[in-house]
Motif scaffolding. Structure first.
Motif, short mmCIF file in Angstrom:
data_model
loop_
_atom_site.label_atom_id
_atom_site.label_comp_id
_atom_site.label_asym_id
_atom_site.label_seq_id
_atom_site.Cartn_x
_atom_site.Cartn_y
_atom_site.Cartn_z
N PHE A 1 0.82 -1.22 0.00
CA PHE A 1 0.00 0.00 0.00
C PHE A 1 0.85 1.27 0.00
CE2 PHE A 1 -2.49 -3.27 2.30
CZ PHE A 1 -3.55 -3.37 1.42
N PHE A 2 2.18 1.12 0.05
CA PHE A 2 3.06 2.29 0.09
C PHE A 2 3.49 2.69 -1.32
CE2 PHE A 2 4.75 0.46 4.34
CZ PHE A 2 3.59 0.87 4.98
N SER A 3 3.79 3.95 -1.49
CA SER A 3 4.40 4.40 -2.74
C SER A 3 5.81 3.81 -2.82
CB SER A 3 4.47 5.92 -2.78
OG SER A 3 5.36 6.40 -1.77
N PRO A 4 6.36 3.66 -4.02
CA PRO A 4 7.71 3.08 -4.15
C PRO A 4 8.76 3.81 -3.31
CG PRO A 4 6.64 3.18 -6.28
CD PRO A 4 5.74 3.91 -5.34
N SER A 5 8.69 5.13 -3.26
CA SER A 5 9.70 5.90 -2.51
C SER A 5 9.57 5.64 -1.01
CB SER A 5 9.56 7.39 -2.80
OG SER A 5 8.23 7.83 -2.53
N LEU A 6 8.34 5.61 -0.50
CA LEU A 6 8.14 5.34 0.93
C LEU A 6 8.51 3.91 1.28
CD1 LEU A 6 4.88 7.19 2.08
CD2 LEU A 6 7.15 7.31 3.11
N LYS A 7 8.15 3.00 0.42
CA LYS A 7 8.50 1.59 0.64
C LYS A 7 10.00 1.43 0.77
CE LYS A 7 7.98 -2.97 -1.53
NZ LYS A 7 7.39 -3.71 -2.69
N ASP A 8 10.74 2.09 -0.09
CA ASP A 8 12.20 2.01 -0.07
C ASP A 8 12.77 2.62 1.21
OD1 ASP A 8 14.79 1.50 -1.43
OD2 ASP A 8 14.94 3.68 -1.41
N LEU A 9 12.22 3.75 1.64
CA LEU A 9 12.72 4.41 2.85
C LEU A 9 12.42 3.60 4.10
CD1 LEU A 9 11.77 8.13 2.07
CD2 LEU A 9 14.07 7.15 2.20
N PHE A 10 11.21 3.02 4.17
CA PHE A 10 10.86 2.19 5.33
C PHE A 10 11.80 0.98 5.43
CE2 PHE A 10 6.45 4.09 5.47
CZ PHE A 10 6.55 4.54 6.77
N LYS A 11 12.13 0.39 4.30
CA LYS A 11 13.02 -0.77 4.31
C LYS A 11 14.45 -0.37 4.67
CE LYS A 11 10.48 -3.92 1.32
NZ LYS A 11 10.52 -4.80 0.12
N LYS A 12 14.88 0.79 4.24
CA LYS A 12 16.21 1.26 4.62
C LYS A 12 16.28 1.54 6.12
CE LYS A 12 17.69 3.26 0.20
NZ LYS A 12 18.03 4.51 -0.52
N ASN B 1 13.49 11.64 8.98
CA ASN B 1 13.09 12.99 8.55
C ASN B 1 12.44 12.93 7.16
OD1 ASN B 1 14.00 14.25 10.88
ND2 ASN B 1 16.05 14.62 10.04
N GLN B 2 13.02 12.15 6.27
CA GLN B 2 12.45 12.00 4.92
C GLN B 2 11.10 11.30 4.97
OE1 GLN B 2 15.35 10.65 1.83
NE2 GLN B 2 16.83 10.66 3.50
N ILE B 3 11.03 10.25 5.76
CA ILE B 3 9.78 9.48 5.86
C ILE B 3 8.66 10.34 6.43
CG2 ILE B 3 8.65 7.56 7.05
CD1 ILE B 3 11.31 6.05 6.86
N GLU C 1 2.85 14.44 3.49
CA GLU C 1 2.40 14.86 2.15
C GLU C 1 1.38 13.86 1.60
OE1 GLU C 1 5.87 15.14 -0.23
OE2 GLU C 1 6.53 17.06 0.63
N ARG C 2 1.65 12.59 1.79
CA ARG C 2 0.74 11.56 1.26
C ARG C 2 -0.61 11.59 1.96
NH1 ARG C 2 -0.81 9.62 -3.20
NH2 ARG C 2 -1.82 7.59 -2.99
N LEU C 3 -0.61 11.74 3.25
CA LEU C 3 -1.87 11.76 4.01
C LEU C 3 -2.71 12.99 3.65
CD1 LEU C 3 -0.73 10.56 7.55
CD2 LEU C 3 -1.95 9.26 5.82
#
Length: 234
Positions: A166-177, A221-223, A229-231
């Motif tokens: 359900f996450f955008s690709p950018s958020l998915k990547d940041l959460f995994k990092k 900070n990025q997340i 912004e997404r919400l």
């Protein structure tokens, strides 16, 4: 010889004219009827196509609304779990920690401390008989904090794995990092503890977990910015 309509009618042309008039009248009606039927058929097809389009559009909008609703639910939860994880990991890897001086306590003070502690019963028993109470307490505190961080990590990692769709690709990547940096910090601190008798190795792992925590701070900070912004768009 000049054309004589009267002669034609008197010679039988009158019947031909009547027949032509009959054909013209009813033929026109038939053509109008067929044309009207074609128009109605076309209108019916258009209504069916429009209805099919409406159903398809409504179905797509319904799916989109459900996805947006799910995203609206999981993003705050993912952020909450990440913040809790960061708190647990920060507490675990902290270089300086306040610890009670159990040696300086009187017997009643020490017993009250042990009784009110949330340590397991066997740990309380071992602490009471430990030759060095401070050292034993610091040891069990280290592993308790490690286990708490591990549990927080497990909760976060499982949630991200189950809901990253359900996450955008950018958020998915940041959460995994963020997941990777938390694990790196925990692992480095644990290995440093086990290599404590070797100062050079300890400093090597110390630098690793400090670097991982700095990276985690930047990722959070990025997340946070992307989640807000997404919400706001949902």
């Amino acid at each position: 010889m000049p054309f004589d309509l009267a002669s034609l009618l008197s010679a039988g042309g009158g019947g031909a004219a009547v027949a032509f008039g009959f054909y013209k009248f009813f033929g026109t009606k038939w053509l109008e009827s067929k044309f009207q039927a074609s128009i109605e058929k076309l209108r019916h097809q258009q209504r069916q196509e429009l209805e099919t389009f409406k159903i398809s559009t409504n179905s797509s909008l319904d799916r989109l609304n459900k996805l947006n609703q799910r995203e609206y639910e999981v993003l705050p939860k993912a952020w909450e779990l990440l913040v809790l994880l960061q708190l647990h990991v920060s507490r675990f890897v902290a270089s300086y920690k306040e610890s009670p001086d159990l040696k300086s306590m009187s017997d009643p003070q020490f017993e009250e401390f042990v009784t009110q502690s949330d340590m397991a019963d066997f740990q309380k028993t071992e602490l009471r008989i430990a030759p060095d109470r401070n050292k034993y307490h610091q040891e069990i505190t280290f592993w308790r904090e490690y286990n708490s961080a591990r549990n927080a990590y497990s909760d976060y990692a499982k949630f991200i794995m189950f809901n990253s769709i359900f996450f955008s690709p950018s958020l998915k990547d940041l959460f995994k990092k963020a997941d990777e940096e938390c694990w790196a910090a925990m692992s480095s601190r644990k290995i440093a503890k086990e290599a404590g008798s070797f100062p050079g190795q300890y400093m090597q792992f110390y630098e690793q977990w400090v670097k991982a925590m700095e990276s985690l701070k930047n990722l959070m900070n990025q997340i946070e910015t992307l989640v807000q912004e997404r919400l706001n768009r949902i």
